[in-house]
Design a protein around this motif. Sequence first.
Motif: not given
Length: 302
Positions: A191-194, A196-207, A211-218
């Motif tokens: 969640r602290q990675q750049d 993810v922060q860029a997706a949040v700043a872009d207005g991407t929804g939480d789900l 599903g697209r940024s966090i889950l694939p990276n684990m």
Amino acid sequence: MNEAAVDTASPAAADAPAAADEAPPQVSWRRTLRRLLRRRMAVIGAVMVLVFLGVALIGPFVAGSSTKLGLTDILAGPTGAHWLGTDDLGRDVLSRICGGARVSLLAGVVSSALAMAVGVPLGLAAGYFRGWTDSVLMRLTDVVLSFPYLIFAVGMAAILGPSLRNVIIALAVAEVPSVIRVVRGETLVLRQQDFVQAAVADGTGDLAIMGRSILPNMTNTLIVKATVAIPAGILGEAALSFLGLGVQPPQASWGVMLTSAQQFLAQDPLLAVFPGVAIALTTLGFNLLGDGLRDVLDPREL
């Protein structure tokens, strides 16, 4: 003339990065496979797992029925007709080992899959949203984790009643808290990675972010966690069946075979040796494979 050559080549040059962007996933997995094959113990573990999968899938059709009685061949040693001998009811031990492999692997794989299906979304929610969601989920997780894994599974199985389905449910519920903790920890880091922060700043929804940024990276972590959870499920099923809370006779199970062999240890100790060795080798195979995957999927080694 030179400028025309440069202009003509520029579209191809522009397409090159796109092709390069698609190539790394294939190269990465090929490199991971090569690194895994260089680890002898991991390869041995993978072979052991494949052998027992083959035994579980094909063995019962080759070895015959695991419940067929043979009252003229009670406690017979290994022969051409019965390669591993027979038990106290004349049933072929090899057939029962094959049938037990199917039950144990089914319990281990399905219980792990159910634990992942429940624990991954809850762990993602706890690590991403934090706040009261994290507090409530972690306190519930702490309550379950205050009981040892097997003790909790025994209690659940005793409440639900003896059957393979209830054993799988009990093992899955017992495994969920550890999955939640692993996924939550990975989510807190990611969640602290750049990106993810860029997706949040872009207005991407939480789900979408989860599903697209966090889950694939684990994914690598989840694969390793599954290879650890499956042998735990196999041992749990054997223990519950041994205690009479799992698979019931005459259905074959390694735990049931160990229970039946207790009273005949002096006459035929091999009745306990064969299912015990099967349990040990299967869990060893998954653990060796899991250790190898943990090493080759470690991001610091990629």
